[in-house]
Design a protein around this motif. Structure first.
Motif, short mmCIF file in Angstrom:
data_model
loop_
_atom_site.label_atom_id
_atom_site.label_comp_id
_atom_site.label_asym_id
_atom_site.label_seq_id
_atom_site.Cartn_x
_atom_site.Cartn_y
_atom_site.Cartn_z
N ALA A 130 0.86 -1.18 0.00
CA ALA A 130 0.00 0.00 0.00
C ALA A 130 0.90 1.23 0.00
N PHE A 132 2.53 1.11 -5.55
CA PHE A 132 1.82 2.02 -4.65
C PHE A 132 2.65 3.26 -4.32
N VAL A 192 -5.30 5.12 -4.85
CA VAL A 192 -4.58 4.49 -3.74
C VAL A 192 -4.87 5.20 -2.42
N HIS A 249 -6.07 2.12 -0.79
CA HIS A 249 -4.86 1.31 -0.65
C HIS A 249 -3.77 2.02 0.15
#
Length: 363
Positions: free
Chosen positions: A170, A276, A335, A339
């Motif tokens: 992440a 990420f 993201v 995430h």
């Protein structure tokens, strides 16, 4: 909850791609009141190539890379751990630790095997009927993995894992975010990754091959191990890039390339840390195609997919600054919404919580 975690390194990303995964996840767990101690060996010159000082949210214990060193460290960690974790790829005495951790834990301690390279681990186990993890895995209360989806869960279940839970990479928005580009790093395409045996051929195909066929474009290569690799003249190599410079790396190129290692590309559902991190910095991402990417970023809108080096060339030809910025902005928004490591930490705590039944640990 007292978490005692054995991993490669929390403070150094030198030959240690899992560093930012550890940092983001453990920082987020600490924000929930988890008492974190990270145990890492003094190995591979990582202490000489630190990216960060010991963070305020974790106690870092650096132990000698010797048998006596890891045994003393394990005795200390096991003495008060509520959750005792052995991660894959510590780098020294891995097999010994993987066997010893379940034996060292106190009654009532939750014992977790955390595989940050599950596709490669499972391939190694599959090729070796006598692999030590065949006996060790069932002794752990739970298996967490860096990712892998259903194929990894099914494989670990078949090995006798009591539970297997993928915790994906992440972004930590405090660490990875847009910054001003570095003029000396300006390029059309950047790639950041260490030279590894099961990645090199794919780097040759997707990155170096594309560079050789596009002499009018500029390419930037970051990562350790590439010093003696023959390169086209339009590739600038930087060597190891510390995590403090990752944002500048991602923000200085029109597009950033992700190339999965061969085992991860075959297994799918294991988006690497770089995906990420780059998205968090607002970079326009191009990735080699693998199963599961749409679960994380939308192809064509938030990320671009390439099947080979020729596809990378085509994508670069159709990419101007405006479109690259739109893709990068969309990826960053995605993201941040779904995430972050705060999302991942909540998954871990929810799984360990479960009324305290999973491992006998109240999260």
């Amino acid at each position: 909850m007292k978490l005692r975690f054995f991993g490669s390194s929390l403070v150094s990303s030198y030959w240690n791609g899992a560093a930012t995964y550890y940092r983001g996840l453990l920082k987020a767990l600490a924000a929930h009141g988890v008492d974190v101690a990270f145990y890492e060996p003094d190995a591979y010159q990582r202490q000489q190539y630190r990216d960060i000082d010991d963070p305020p949210w974790a106690r870092v214990v650096v132990y000698p890379a010797t048998e006596d060193g890891w045994r003393r460290a394990l005795d200390e960690a096991a003495a008060d751990a509520d959750l005792l974790v052995k991660a894959s790829g510590v780098g020294v005495f891995d097999q010994a630790l993987e066997i010893a951790v379940p034996q060292a834990a106190r009654p009532g301690t939750c014992i977790a095997w955390w595989d940050v390279d599950a596709p490669a681990t499972l391939e190694a186990i599959g090729a070796d009927p006598a692999h030590h993890l065949r006996a060790a895995v069932p002794r752990y209360d739970i298996v967490f993995t860096y990712g892998g989806g259903a194929p990894v869960v099914d494989a670990y279940t078949a090995l006798g894992a009591r539970a297997c839970v993928p915790i994906y990479n992440a972004v930590d928005p405090d660490t990875h975010h847009p910054v001003a580009p570095r003029e000396d790093w300006r390029c059309d395409l950047g790639f950041l990754g260490n030279r590894l045996p099961d990645r090199e051929a794919r780097v040759e195909e997707f990155f170096l091959g594309a560079a050789a066929r596009l002499p009018q474009r500029s390419f930037l290569l970051g990562g350790a191990g590439w010093d003696d690799k023959p390169m086209p003249g339009n590739v600038q190599r930087l060597g190891h890039v510390g995590s403090g410079d990752h944002n500048a790396f991602f923000c200085s190129s029109r597009a950033t390339l992700n190339i999965n290692r061969a085992s991860m590309a075959r297994t799918g559902f294991s988006p690497p840390t770089r995906i990420f991190e780059a998205a968090g910095a607002g970079a326009c991402l191009i990735t080699d195609r693998w199963d599961g990417i749409a679960e994380f970023l939308e192809p064509g809108h938030e990320i671009l997919l390439a099947d080979d080096g020729a596809a990378v060339e085509t994508l670069l030809d159709g990419l101007d600054d405006t479109r690259a910025r739109m893709i990068g902005d969309a990826a960053r928004a995605r993201v941040l919404a779904a995430h972050t490591y705060a999302h991942r930490a909540r998954q871990v705590l929810d799984r360990l919580g479960d009324g305290g039944r999973t491992c006998g640990v109240a999260a």
